[in-house]
Scaffold this active site. Structure first.
Site, short mmCIF file in Angstrom:
data_model
loop_
_atom_site.label_atom_id
_atom_site.label_comp_id
_atom_site.label_asym_id
_atom_site.label_seq_id
_atom_site.Cartn_x
_atom_site.Cartn_y
_atom_site.Cartn_z
N ASP A 1 41.97 36.20 39.83
CA ASP A 1 42.32 36.43 41.23
C ASP A 1 43.85 36.46 41.32
OD1 ASP A 1 42.32 36.87 43.93
OD2 ASP A 1 40.88 35.30 44.42
C1 NOJ Z 1 42.88 37.15 46.79
C2 NOJ Z 1 41.43 37.04 47.17
O1 NOJ Z 1 40.94 35.76 46.86
C3 NOJ Z 1 40.54 38.08 46.49
O2 NOJ Z 1 39.27 38.00 47.07
C4 NOJ Z 1 41.13 39.44 46.60
O3 NOJ Z 1 40.28 40.38 46.02
C5 NOJ Z 1 42.49 39.43 45.95
N1 NOJ Z 1 43.36 38.49 46.65
C6 NOJ Z 1 43.15 40.80 45.89
O4 NOJ Z 1 43.60 41.17 47.13
#
Ligand code: NOJ
Length: 724
Positions: free
Chosen positions: A267
């Site tokens: 993530d």
């Molecule tokens: C953080 C989030 O937790 C995740 O769900 C998302 O896909 C990513 N950022 C990318 O934007």
């Protein structure tokens, strides 16, 4: 290309080129830069070389066919081996045509429409240059304080799995290489992000592996079984180890046990976050931990880019790990046909035509109407078209109805409540006076306006809720009541002695004290998306009969949280909800039961369940039985019912939930019509995770429960006999 070509390509790559493939940076590193003849924007913060960006493997959040094509072109000009970039983005519930938030979609219990919404989202995104979406999010959720419950499909592992599969089918189709209007899916957040302690985002998770396997893992697995190409890690720790550095999760379970050989991405910034978590003391250690645990792509930080080479030179990291990760990324690029068509679906003309198409908007409207859940109705709804309506509340004319994760969805394209209601019954029949704000009490001035307008009204519709920023990522709340200004507002509206119908726009189950008791009707609309106002008006005026059912329990009070239907009994259960005695498992001040349970949702008609019968009362290893119930529409309106099948294992090797959803069927019945609904029950449905983590069934007694929600239905008993 084929797998041999991909392997040959890997062999031609230098170590630097390989490591750079593992890095993902946001679109703002590239956007505009391509036009300026440069390839990238600012790099200083990350401390990376220009060379690394030229060789980088993927981009996050770039979109728009023109922009993406120019980024790809500029990249290919400079990239020695001509390896195209993968364009990834968060297409969560629509690209520009926004569908209801996933929690709303799940309340439709309509897998077909869920799949279609993902297909439409994929189409709009693909022609705008996106190759991979960071969806579906299949985290099981039990705590409405967590802002991200709106991205999930609720508290049940079976239902989550069904939606996971539907979304993956919709996004990916069945031929990614040829079908340029689909995108690869990335299931997230692996694992158990939904169990963050106290509902506080990014917080710790600690649970038994048995619980993890029984409740939290099935939906990720279901997405992968459906062919989902990617997996994203979670921010949280699991059993003391951050998910992004967790070998047990990624190597043992995901890769070895489940056989997943697709791409694993961290993530946002989660590799570097191993430092504040306290399992790495610097970026080098963080990078080593993550790649060894199984993360292929590092999102938004440069622990890999700046350290993997040195780690390999020092003999601290096996080169084969980097090779494997790169091979998986190249393989995905090949599956998407990027080597042959680096621009894939990106097409400026088609983008114009397909984005916001009439079909997509209609689909959004249909799905929105099916996602809303009628929680209360004391003879107010449906409204008559001849009635004069006073529309009040902070959502009366607001475009904030798309919900979080609708970054490309323009709010000014969204149909407001005011527009929807006026379109339905004519501008003359709807007067609008906002009244209070989301958190600001109604002023004297505003109240005078309402007093004036109410005189000509037959009914008051109050559009209330949470600003979309009050849920979503980083949007945890400790108090999940509707803001007090609005609770107070409803109380004041009641003084007019006119019926008050409340429509709620929000991203989580709320504590509805002070609202449920005051409102004469209560419709949970979630964030319905682009067509919000029209879809809600369809329901309020009875053109569509509400059919949504909750997929997450609404707590009686926040102190009950976590509250979920598939809970365990205690050794000292209450004899009955109304019996109050000491030394049983209960609260002194509130009931144990939620305010609205899982599966609950009213209709303008009423469904009566009768004659539950079983085709036999013994299920054997190779012999199923059938459970049949008659459902009758006893009311005046035609309507759709979701018939729910639950099973309880009476005695297990470990404690078993009071009920578990095992199936559901949708039936549309005209007024007065009846239909028999049949479910098959077989041995595989009765398996569960034992204390030794084995997944199998035990002989013994079971109760089957078929009903309109998780609390109201008919029961029958059967036995399971196993062949030795
Ligand atoms: C953080 C989030 O937790 C995740 O769900 C998302 O896909 C990513 N950022 C990318 O934007």
């Amino acid at each position: 290309m084929n797998q041999t070509d991909v392997k040959q390509l890997l062999e031609q790559m230098t170590q630097d080129e390989k490591i750079a493939q593992l890095m993902q940076l946001a679109g703002f590193f590239y956007e505009g830069a391509a036009q300026r003849g440069e390839i990238t924007g600012p790099m200083e913060d990350l401390g990376i070389e220009e060379e690394t960006i030229i060789n980088s493997g993927s981009v996050l959040g770039a979109s728009g066919a023109g922009e993406v094509r120019s980024i790809q072109e500029a990249h290919l000009k400079k990239n020695r081996l001509g390896i195209p970039l993968l364009m990834m983005a968060d297409i969560i519930h629509g690209y520009k045509t926004i569908f209801p938030v996933p929690l709303g979609i799940s309340c439709s219990w309509n897998l077909d429409l869920a799949e279609k919404s993902a297909e439409a989202a994929a189409k709009e995104a693909a022609v705008s240059g996106v190759h991979v979406t960071f969806a579906p999010m299949t985290d099981l959720v039990r705590d409405p304080r967590w802002g991200r419950v709106m991205e999930s499909t609720g508290e049940d592992p079976f239902l989550n799995s069904e939606f996971a599969k539907a979304f993956v089918r919709g996004f990916q189709g069945d031929n990614l290489k040829e079908d340029l209007h689909r995108v690869a899916a990335c299931v997230k957040h692996f694992a158990a992000y939904g169990a963050s302690e106290g509902g506080r985002d990014y917080n710790s998770v600690d649970m038994s592996e048995r619980q993890l396997r029984e409740m939290y893992l099935p939906a990720y697995k279901a997405a992968l079984d459906e062919g989902c190409e990617m997996v994203m890690t979670a921010f949280n720790i699991v059993d003391g180890i951050p998910a992004t550095g967790n070998k047990r999760l990624m190597r043992d379970i995901l890769r070895d046990e489940w056989g997943f050989d697709g791409v694993m991405i961290s993530d946002w910034g989660a590799v570097k976050e191993l430092i504040p978590h306290g399992t790495a003391s610097n970026e080098k250690e963080a990078g080593k931990l993550a790649i060894e645990a199984g993360v292929d792509i590092e999102m938004m930080t440069a622990c890999y880019a700046n350290n993997l080479k040195e780690l390999m030179e020092e003999g601290q990291l096996e080169e084969s790990l980097v090779d494997e990760a790169v091979l998986r990324i190249l393989t995905l690029k090949d599956k998407l046909g990027l080597f042959e068509k680096p621009h894939r679906g990106a097409d400026v003309k088609l983008e114009e035509e397909l984005v916001f198409s009439k079909e997509h908007r209609q689909l959004s409207r249909d799905l929105a109407a099916k996602s809303c859940v009628l929680l209360k109705n004391e003879g107010v709804l449906p409204l008559g078209k001849e009635q004069k309506v006073l529309l009040v509340g902070p959502f009366a004319s607001s475009g904030d109805v798309l919900g979080p994760w609708s970054w490309k969805g323009p709010r000014d394209e969204a149909v407001t409540m005011e527009e929807g209601m006026k379109r339905k019954i004519g501008a003359n029949n709807v007067s609008v006076a906002a009244g209070c704000g989301i958190e600001e009490a109604v002023t004297e001035e505003q109240w005078k306006e309402i007093e004036l307008a109410v005189k000509g009204a037959d009914v008051i519709v109050a559009a209330l809720g949470e600003r979309s920023e009050m849920s979503g990522e980083g949007g945890s709340r400790a108090d999940i009541m509707l803001p007090l200004a609005q609770v107070e507002f409803v109380r004041k509206l009641k003084r007019f002695n006119k019926p008050v119908a409340v429509v709620l726009f929000n991203g989580r189950p709320l504590d509805l004290h002070g609202v449920t008791d005051q409102a004469d009707a209560l419709l949970e609309a979630w964030y319905p998306g682009t067509e919000a106002g029209d879809a809600v008006a369809d329901l309020l005026f009875g053109e569509v009969n509400p059919s949504g059912k909750l997929t997450m329990s609404f707590p009686y009070a926040v102190g009950q949280v976590p509250v979920y239907y598939n809970r365990f009994n205690t050794g000292r259960p209450q004899k009955a909800p109304h019996i109050r005695e000491r030394y049983v498992s209960q609260y002194l001040d509130i009931p144990n039961e939620p305010l609205f349970p899982f599966g609950f949702g009213l209709s303008y008609t009423s469904f009566f369940y009768s004659n539950l019968s079983l085709s036999g009362n013994v299920v054997r290893s190779d012999e199923s039985i059938r459970a049949t119930v008659t459902v009758t529409n006893q009311g005046e309106y035609a309507g759709e019912e979701t018939v729910q099948l639950y099973i309880k294992d009476e005695v297990g090797e470990v404690v078993r939930p009071l009920k578990e959803l095992k199936g559901f069927k949708k039936v549309f019945l005209k007024s007065g019509e009846s239909q028999e609904i049949t479910f098959k029950i077989n041995e595989t449905m009765l398996r569960y995770t034992h204390s030794d983590l084995g997944y199998r069934s035990d002989a013994g007694s079971f109760t089957v429960f078929i009903g309109t929600d998780s609390e109201n239905g008919k029961t029958a008993a059967f036995e399971l006999e196993l062949t030795k």
